[in-house]
Design a protein around this motif. Structure first.
Motif, short mmCIF file in Angstrom:
data_model
loop_
_atom_site.label_atom_id
_atom_site.label_comp_id
_atom_site.label_asym_id
_atom_site.label_seq_id
_atom_site.Cartn_x
_atom_site.Cartn_y
_atom_site.Cartn_z
N ALA A 140 -9.10 2.92 -4.53
CA ALA A 140 -8.53 1.70 -3.94
C ALA A 140 -8.83 1.65 -2.45
O ALA A 140 -8.86 2.69 -1.77
CB ALA A 140 -7.02 1.66 -4.17
N PRO A 141 -9.09 0.46 -1.89
CA PRO A 141 -9.35 0.34 -0.45
C PRO A 141 -8.26 1.00 0.37
O PRO A 141 -7.07 0.90 0.05
CB PRO A 141 -9.39 -1.18 -0.23
N ALA A 142 -8.67 1.68 1.45
CA ALA A 142 -7.73 2.41 2.31
C ALA A 142 -7.67 1.75 3.68
O ALA A 142 -8.68 1.26 4.19
CB ALA A 142 -8.14 3.86 2.44
N LEU A 143 -6.49 1.74 4.28
CA LEU A 143 -6.34 1.12 5.59
C LEU A 143 -5.32 1.89 6.41
O LEU A 143 -4.59 2.73 5.91
CB LEU A 143 -5.93 -0.35 5.44
N VAL A 150 -9.45 -1.38 7.92
CA VAL A 150 -9.82 -0.94 6.58
C VAL A 150 -10.90 0.13 6.70
O VAL A 150 -11.88 -0.04 7.43
CB VAL A 150 -10.33 -2.12 5.73
N ARG A 151 -10.71 1.22 6.00
CA ARG A 151 -11.66 2.33 6.06
C ARG A 151 -13.01 1.89 5.47
O ARG A 151 -13.07 1.36 4.35
CB ARG A 151 -11.11 3.51 5.28
N PRO A 152 -14.13 2.13 6.20
CA PRO A 152 -15.43 1.66 5.72
C PRO A 152 -16.06 2.56 4.65
O PRO A 152 -17.01 2.15 3.99
CB PRO A 152 -16.29 1.65 6.99
N ASP A 153 -15.55 3.79 4.50
CA ASP A 153 -16.13 4.72 3.53
C ASP A 153 -15.06 5.17 2.56
O ASP A 153 -13.87 4.95 2.78
CB ASP A 153 -16.74 5.94 4.25
N PRO A 154 -15.43 5.78 1.43
CA PRO A 154 -14.42 6.24 0.46
C PRO A 154 -13.47 7.27 1.07
O PRO A 154 -13.88 8.10 1.88
CB PRO A 154 -15.26 6.85 -0.67
N CYS A 155 -12.21 7.21 0.67
CA CYS A 155 -11.22 8.16 1.17
C CYS A 155 -11.46 9.52 0.54
O CYS A 155 -11.81 9.63 -0.65
CB CYS A 155 -9.82 7.67 0.86
N ALA A 156 -11.25 10.56 1.33
CA ALA A 156 -11.48 11.93 0.85
C ALA A 156 -10.53 12.33 -0.25
O ALA A 156 -10.78 13.31 -0.97
CB ALA A 156 -11.37 12.91 2.03
N ALA A 197 0.84 -1.20 0.00
CA ALA A 197 0.00 0.00 0.00
C ALA A 197 0.87 1.24 0.00
O ALA A 197 2.06 1.20 0.36
CB ALA A 197 -0.93 -0.01 1.22
N TYR A 198 0.27 2.36 -0.38
CA TYR A 198 0.97 3.63 -0.46
C TYR A 198 0.07 4.69 0.17
O TYR A 198 -1.16 4.60 0.13
CB TYR A 198 1.26 3.99 -1.92
N SER A 199 0.68 5.73 0.72
CA SER A 199 -0.11 6.73 1.43
C SER A 199 -0.59 7.82 0.48
O SER A 199 0.00 8.08 -0.57
CB SER A 199 0.71 7.36 2.55
N CYS A 200 -1.69 8.45 0.89
CA CYS A 200 -2.24 9.59 0.15
C CYS A 200 -2.10 10.84 1.01
O CYS A 200 -1.60 10.79 2.13
CB CYS A 200 -3.70 9.35 -0.19
N ALA A 201 -2.55 11.96 0.49
CA ALA A 201 -2.44 13.22 1.22
C ALA A 201 -3.29 13.23 2.48
O ALA A 201 -3.06 14.04 3.38
CB ALA A 201 -2.84 14.38 0.30
N GLU A 202 -4.28 12.33 2.57
CA GLU A 202 -5.14 12.26 3.75
C GLU A 202 -4.55 11.39 4.85
O GLU A 202 -5.14 11.26 5.93
CB GLU A 202 -6.51 11.72 3.35
N GLY A 203 -3.40 10.77 4.59
CA GLY A 203 -2.75 9.95 5.61
C GLY A 203 -3.20 8.50 5.65
O GLY A 203 -2.80 7.75 6.55
N TRP A 204 -4.02 8.07 4.68
CA TRP A 204 -4.44 6.68 4.62
C TRP A 204 -3.55 5.92 3.65
O TRP A 204 -2.94 6.51 2.74
CB TRP A 204 -5.90 6.57 4.17
N LEU A 205 -3.48 4.59 3.81
CA LEU A 205 -2.69 3.73 2.94
C LEU A 205 -3.63 3.02 1.97
O LEU A 205 -4.56 2.33 2.40
CB LEU A 205 -1.91 2.70 3.76
#
Length: 602
Positions: free
Chosen positions: A486-489, A475-481, A416-424
């Motif tokens: 891709a699923p976020a965790l 695992v994040r239950p809703d879409p990442c902002a 996994a890789y991180s996004c600007a929101e801090g999720w992987l």
């Protein structure tokens, strides 16, 4: 003597063959032939003219019988080809000299006459070796130029949507299971009762490091790879980055959870990892960033564990040795280097990209903020350890750069890789991630798992299927902002780091405490730069601290101890004692700082 001059062949190798590698598997009369070097042991791919012949195939040798690939196929006793969308295993190669080219159709015979091609190579289809027809680009075989194909296919899959990614995942899983059954005694035994085609990972039994190491020789798919020979290889530090058996990268894990792992990685594994990094780079760096990079030295620094066959140093050493011009700007700095010396070395190198373990980057951020370190990186990349959100912000502020993370391990590669929101966000077209409970049943999004099972769809020589890595994830239950579908965790530490205490009274019950519960308190304590909690006895903890410069050590220690005691009291564990430890946090052999060390792990 070659029918066509060899200088034409060399020109084709540099130009036309690069295009034909993509087209040949799908054009009538052509194929992509994969062969293994006689001395190097590496896999190579070459486009060839191919024709059906009885129970096999015939290849016209337009460059003669002395070309390298012909000698490689003869020495190996076979090869594999992809023709018209099929992978076919071929064996029993033999040279046939026929100046009249009587075997060829009239038009082909005339063309081969013009090129003066009297020789051909005839091969038989191996038993069970006729491949299944596959969708275009659904499965990639190990070839040295795979990173570009991985990059292109991943881009296309993600543009097509989640269903396209999942379709590739299922196809790759089915191929991996089929390959493991055919070449690994361990998996053949474990999968004997499963259906012929398996594209649902949950139908597979779970594996772990202990089992794979105990039955190493049965797990691997190459008879040349044995536990004894690989063990001897990794015991020699002078062979770090060298190809084992002339073809494989060997990487070891530090064994912080009690079991040291030895993993043999093929070129396909590394090609996929390189291709995926090409996918991630434009997500982290904008065109404006790339333009700014043109005016600077593009130095890349990695602060990682050295002195052993760890993945980072083994891969970097091999890349610098085999591709010195491409990687001359890459430099590895040992993670055990004293901070003052590391600061001096990094100042002199001035990297544009700085990568390393999260705990080391936190120390370097303090040095940067204090003015002793003065780097100007475009990107700071955190690996191998969790980076708390507050520390992520502190690193951005200290370095004035984008801070990103990659999550993965030696066995799985990039996960996994991180996004600007801090999720992987998962790279799940090449890895399957299953958050599960203690009984290996799936847990729903929004619930922290007991552990996670991973399946690496890229590697072949030592297959990793439903492998228990011991991490606890949510695992994040809703879409990442951020908009990434891709699923976020988020990673919540390792299951092996969970602390267990006897409950108060003589009830015989026990209470477990997540590392995150204690880590959140200490990460929020001013003046705490690094910490390590060691369980000394079933009912006592010792706290090791590294305070920030300028902070009052006594005040920081008192606040940290009070915070831990408050958490324990809230959990009904007021009988558990917490004392300061005069020793600083200790690094593992792999260079990481374990934040929590339970009694069972000591």
């Amino acid at each position: 003597m070659s029918p066509i001059p060899l200088w034409v062949g060399r020109l084709n190798k540099r130009a036309l063959n690069r295009v034909m590698r993509f087209a040949a598997p799908h054009l009538p009369g052509f194929a992509l032939l994969v062969h293994r070097g006689r001395r190097s042991g590496r896999e190579y791919a070459v486009p060839v003219n191919i024709f059906r012949h009885d129970a096999g195939y015939r290849i016209a040798l337009t460059y003669g019988r002395r070309t390298d690939w012909v000698r490689n196929v003869l020495a190996a006793g076979g090869c594999r080809v992809r023709t018209r969308g099929r992978w076919v295993e071929l064996t029993n190669p033999r040279l046939v000299h026929d100046p009249g080219r009587t075997w060829a159709p009239p038009v082909v015979r005339q063309i081969l006459g013009l090129t003066r091609t009297p020789d051909s190579l005839v091969l038989d289809v191996a038993a069970g070796g006729r491949g299944m027809r596959v969708r275009r680009a659904a499965v990639l075989r190990g070839r040295r130029d795979d990173p570009a194909r991985v990059w292109w296919d991943a881009r296309r899959a993600h543009r097509q949507g989640r269903e396209a990614v999942q379709e590739r995942q299922r196809a790759r899983l089915a191929e991996l299971v089929r390959y493991a059954r055919r070449h690994s005694a361990y998996y053949r035994e474990r999968y004997q009762d499963l259906p012929e085609r398996v594209d649902d990972v949950t139908s597979l039994p779970v594996t772990n490091k202990r089992d794979l190491m105990a039955r190493f020789d049965e797990v691997v798919t190459d008879p040349a790879v044995t536990r004894e020979s690989v063990q001897a290889f990794v015991e020699d530090p002078d062979r770090i980055g060298e190809r084992f058996a002339g073809r494989y990268l060997v990487a070891t894990t530090a064994g912080t959870t009690g079991h040291r792992g030895i993993f043999v990685l093929d070129d396909r594994y590394w090609s996929v990892m390189s291709g995926l990094m090409g996918v991630l780079a434009p997500r982290w760096l904008s065109w404006r960033d790339l333009v700014r990079m043109l005016g600077r030295r593009r130095h890349v620094a990695g602060v990682v564990a050295t002195g052993g066959h760890f993945l980072s140093i083994s891969a970097a050493t091999r890349e610098k040795r085999e591709k010195p011009r491409r990687h001359r700007s890459l430099r590895v700095f040992p993670v055990h280097t004293p901070v003052p010396r590391l600061v001096r070395q990094l100042n002199g190198f001035d990297p544009i990209l700085l990568g390393g373990y999260a705990s080391v980057l936190r120390l370097l951020a303090t040095e940067q903020a204090a003015g002793r370190l003065h780097l100007r990186p475009m990107l700071v990349l955190s690996t191998a350890e969790d980076l708390p959100p507050a520390e992520h912000t502190r690193l951005q502020r200290a370095f004035g750069a984008k801070v990103r993370e990659v999550y993965g391990c030696t066995e799985s590669g990039y996960v996994a890789y991180s996004c600007a929101e801090g999720w992987l966000h998962l790279l799940d077209d090449w890895v399957i991630v299953e958050p599960v409970d203690a009984d290996h049943r799936p847990v729903p999004p929004g619930v922290v798992s007991h552990t996670v099972l991973m399946t690496n769809l890229a590697t072949r020589v030592q297959p990793i299927l439903r492998y228990d890595v011991g991490d606890r994830v949510l695992v994040r239950p809703d879409p990442c902002a951020c908009g990434d579908p891709a699923p976020a965790l988020r990673v919540h530490g390792r299951s092996a780091d969970v602390l267990t205490f006897p409950a108060a009274g003589a009830t015989g019950a026990s209470v477990t405490v997540s590392p995150l519960a204690l880590g959140a308190v200490l990460d929020g304590t001013p003046g705490v730069e690094l910490f390590q909690i060691v369980q000394a006895t079933p009912t006592s903890l010792r706290l090791r601290l590294h305070q920030a410069g300028g902070a009052d050590p006594d005040a920081v220690r008192a606040a940290a101890l009070a915070g831990i005691r408050a958490v324990l009291t809230d959990l009904g564990l007021s009988h558990v004692t917490v004392e300061p430890d005069p020793d600083p946090p200790e690094q593992s052999a792999g260079g990481k700082y374990r934040t929590v060390i339970p009694l069972v792990a000591r």
